[in-house]
Design a protein around this motif. Sequence first.
Motif, PDB file in Angstrom:
ATOM      1  N   GLY A   1       0.792  -1.217   0.000  1.00 30.56           N
ATOM      2  CA  GLY A   1       0.000   0.000   0.000  1.00 30.56           C
ATOM      3  C   GLY A   1       0.823   1.263   0.000  1.00 30.56           C
ATOM      4  N   VAL A   2       2.098   1.158  -0.331  1.00 30.61           N
ATOM      5  CA  VAL A   2       2.998   2.306  -0.286  1.00 30.61           C
ATOM      6  C   VAL A   2       3.526   2.570  -1.693  1.00 30.61           C
ATOM      7  N   THR A   3       3.682   3.857  -2.030  1.00 32.18           N
ATOM      8  CA  THR A   3       4.267   4.235  -3.309  1.00 32.18           C
ATOM      9  C   THR A   3       5.519   5.058  -3.073  1.00 32.18           C
ATOM     10  N   ILE A   4       6.567   4.704  -3.781  1.00 33.16           N
ATOM     11  CA  ILE A   4       7.781   5.504  -3.806  1.00 33.16           C
ATOM     12  C   ILE A   4       7.711   6.387  -5.048  1.00 33.16           C
ATOM     13  N   TYR A   5       7.783   7.696  -4.874  1.00 32.04           N
ATOM     14  CA  TYR A   5       7.816   8.628  -5.983  1.00 32.04           C
ATOM     15  C   TYR A   5       9.254   9.088  -6.190  1.00 32.04           C
ATOM     16  N   VAL A   6       9.739   8.972  -7.415  1.00 33.92           N
ATOM     17  CA  VAL A   6      11.078   9.452  -7.761  1.00 33.92           C
ATOM     18  C   VAL A   6      10.909  10.579  -8.769  1.00 33.92           C
ATOM     19  N   ARG A   7      11.408  11.761  -8.426  1.00 35.98           N
ATOM     20  CA  ARG A   7      11.229  12.944  -9.262  1.00 35.98           C
ATOM     21  C   ARG A   7      12.544  13.697  -9.400  1.00 35.98           C
ATOM     22  N   GLU A   8      12.642  14.448 -10.498  1.00 31.94           N
ATOM     23  CA  GLU A   8      13.862  15.205 -10.740  1.00 31.94           C
ATOM     24  C   GLU A   8      13.869  16.485  -9.917  1.00 31.94           C
ATOM     25  N   SER A   9      15.052  16.827  -9.428  1.00 29.71           N
ATOM     26  CA  SER A   9      15.247  18.057  -8.658  1.00 29.71           C
ATOM     27  C   SER A   9      16.729  18.417  -8.723  1.00 29.71           C
ATOM     28  N   PRO A  10      17.083  19.686  -8.588  1.00 33.88           N
ATOM     29  CA  PRO A  10      18.503  20.056  -8.602  1.00 33.88           C
ATOM     30  C   PRO A  10      19.291  19.445  -7.443  1.00 33.88           C
ATOM     31  N   GLU A  11      18.608  19.086  -6.356  1.00 37.34           N
ATOM     32  CA  GLU A  11      19.307  18.536  -5.199  1.00 37.34           C
ATOM     33  C   GLU A  11      18.778  17.148  -4.864  1.00 37.34           C
ATOM     34  N   TYR A  12      19.568  16.419  -4.083  1.00 43.26           N
ATOM     35  CA  TYR A  12      19.169  15.099  -3.613  1.00 43.26           C
ATOM     36  C   TYR A  12      18.475  15.240  -2.265  1.00 43.26           C
ATOM     37  N   SER A  13      17.248  14.775  -2.170  1.00 42.99           N
ATOM     38  CA  SER A  13      16.526  14.890  -0.900  1.00 42.99           C
ATOM     39  C   SER A  13      15.450  13.807  -0.801  1.00 42.99           C
ATOM     40  N   LEU A  14      14.948  13.644   0.416  1.00 40.64           N
ATOM     41  CA  LEU A  14      13.936  12.626   0.695  1.00 40.64           C
ATOM     42  C   LEU A  14      12.851  13.236   1.567  1.00 40.64           C
ATOM     43  N   GLU A  15      11.584  13.072   1.142  1.00 38.07           N
ATOM     44  CA  GLU A  15      10.430  13.491   1.935  1.00 38.07           C
ATOM     45  C   GLU A  15       9.735  12.256   2.480  1.00 38.07           C
ATOM     46  N   PHE A  16       9.511  12.231   3.785  1.00 37.58           N
ATOM     47  CA  PHE A  16       8.849  11.086   4.399  1.00 37.58           C
ATOM     48  C   PHE A  16       8.160  11.521   5.689  1.00 37.58           C
ATOM     49  N   TYR A  17       7.571  10.574   6.394  1.00 34.38           N
ATOM     50  CA  TYR A  17       6.756  10.885   7.566  1.00 34.38           C
ATOM     51  C   TYR A  17       7.169  10.019   8.764  1.00 34.38           C
ATOM     52  N   LYS A  18       8.451  10.075   9.087  1.00 34.98           N
ATOM     53  CA  LYS A  18       9.018   9.269  10.172  1.00 34.98           C
ATOM     54  C   LYS A  18       8.708   7.787   9.972  1.00 34.98           C
ATOM     55  N   ASN A  19       8.544   7.401   8.711  1.00 37.94           N
ATOM     56  CA  ASN A  19       8.201   6.018   8.415  1.00 37.94           C
ATOM     57  C   ASN A  19       9.270   5.348   7.557  1.00 37.94           C
ATOM     58  N   ALA A  20      10.417   6.013   7.399  1.00 38.35           N
ATOM     59  CA  ALA A  20      11.456   5.465   6.540  1.00 38.35           C
ATOM     60  C   ALA A  20      12.819   5.574   7.212  1.00 38.35           C
ATOM     61  N   THR A  21      13.675   4.620   6.898  1.00 36.71           N
ATOM     62  CA  THR A  21      15.075   4.694   7.287  1.00 36.71           C
ATOM     63  C   THR A  21      15.904   4.616   6.014  1.00 36.71           C
ATOM     64  N   TYR A  22      17.082   5.193   6.048  1.00 35.63           N
ATOM     65  CA  TYR A  22      17.912   5.213   4.858  1.00 35.63           C
ATOM     66  C   TYR A  22      19.381   5.208   5.268  1.00 35.63           C
ATOM     67  N   ASP A  23      20.208   4.680   4.393  1.00 39.12           N
ATOM     68  CA  ASP A  23      21.646   4.721   4.599  1.00 39.12           C
ATOM     69  C   ASP A  23      22.337   4.656   3.249  1.00 39.12           C
ATOM     70  N   MET A  24      23.583   5.058   3.236  1.00 37.57           N
ATOM     71  CA  MET A  24      24.366   5.118   2.008  1.00 37.57           C
ATOM     72  C   MET A  24      25.502   4.108   2.073  1.00 37.57           C
ATOM     73  N   SER A  25      25.811   3.537   0.918  1.00 38.90           N
ATOM     74  CA  SER A  25      26.992   2.704   0.770  1.00 38.90           C
ATOM     75  C   SER A  25      27.583   2.998  -0.600  1.00 38.90           C
ATOM     76  N   GLY A  26      28.704   3.688  -0.615  1.00 40.67           N
ATOM     77  CA  GLY A  26      29.279   4.112  -1.879  1.00 40.67           C
ATOM     78  C   GLY A  26      28.364   5.100  -2.569  1.00 40.67           C
ATOM     79  N   ASP A  27      27.975   4.798  -3.812  1.00 41.85           N
ATOM     80  CA  ASP A  27      27.072   5.682  -4.544  1.00 41.85           C
ATOM     81  C   ASP A  27      25.646   5.151  -4.572  1.00 41.85           C
ATOM     82  N   THR A  28      25.323   4.255  -3.613  1.00 38.70           N
ATOM     83  CA  THR A  28      23.995   3.627  -3.563  1.00 38.70           C
ATOM     84  C   THR A  28      23.239   4.053  -2.312  1.00 38.70           C
ATOM     85  N   LEU A  29      21.977   4.456  -2.504  1.00 40.04           N
ATOM     86  CA  LEU A  29      21.094   4.818  -1.401  1.00 40.04           C
ATOM     87  C   LEU A  29      20.159   3.654  -1.114  1.00 40.04           C
TER      88      LEU A  29
END
Length: 219
Positions: free
Chosen positions: A69-97
């Motif tokens: 029941g969840v949708t990930i939206y990927v959109r173009e923007s000049p900067e890299y950012s993430l909008e969420f509602y305290k419902n996501a965790t994220y981490d980086m490894s090399g050039d991979t999010l």
Amino acid sequence: MKTSSKLLLGFSGVMVLFMLFSAIILKANYNKGITNIKNHEPQQDPDYAKVTLPAFKALVLKNTTANGGVTIYVRESPEYSLEFYKNATYDMSGDTLYVAINKARDITLYAPVIGYIDNKSDYSLTISDVKSPKLEINAGKSLRTFVINTKINSFAFTGGENNTLEVNEDNILDSVKVTMAKHGSLYFYAPYQSGEFSVDSLDNLNITGRSLQSLKRIN
């Protein structure tokens, strides 16, 4: 003048004075910023967050307990950012999010360009308004992927069983390679220069408009 007329005239005068007095009070309160009108502007969700991310080239959506029941939206923007509602965790490894969701609620990822998305989660994926020389999507089972208003030179999609891929007519694509496992649904409306479609026992197939005119071969 009759008494009743005098009473009526007096009452009318009192009402006029009362209305005038009320108007003066309301005007004074308005000038002070005091009103009885409630603010109906939407209030920002207290759980909402937008974070700036380091630059990345690939996105991996990990398994989660969000129960779909969840949708990930990927959109173009000049900067890299993430909008969420305290419902996501994220981490980086090399050039991979890497992104995982623990509660069923949509999130939006912004990036200037993205080249690879690996979706083995329970989330639907919507790509919109993206310009990229190359985009490769690898989707697991029973997922829905939508591609809207993009400009991609080389577009590749690999989907597991029961997958749905829809590419609308607003996309501008050069080369296309689509591989889908059994019981998939393919809706392809965008034109392209060269294309290769490898499918296995599709449940639904709709290739129309300029996309159909571009079609040379389907396996």
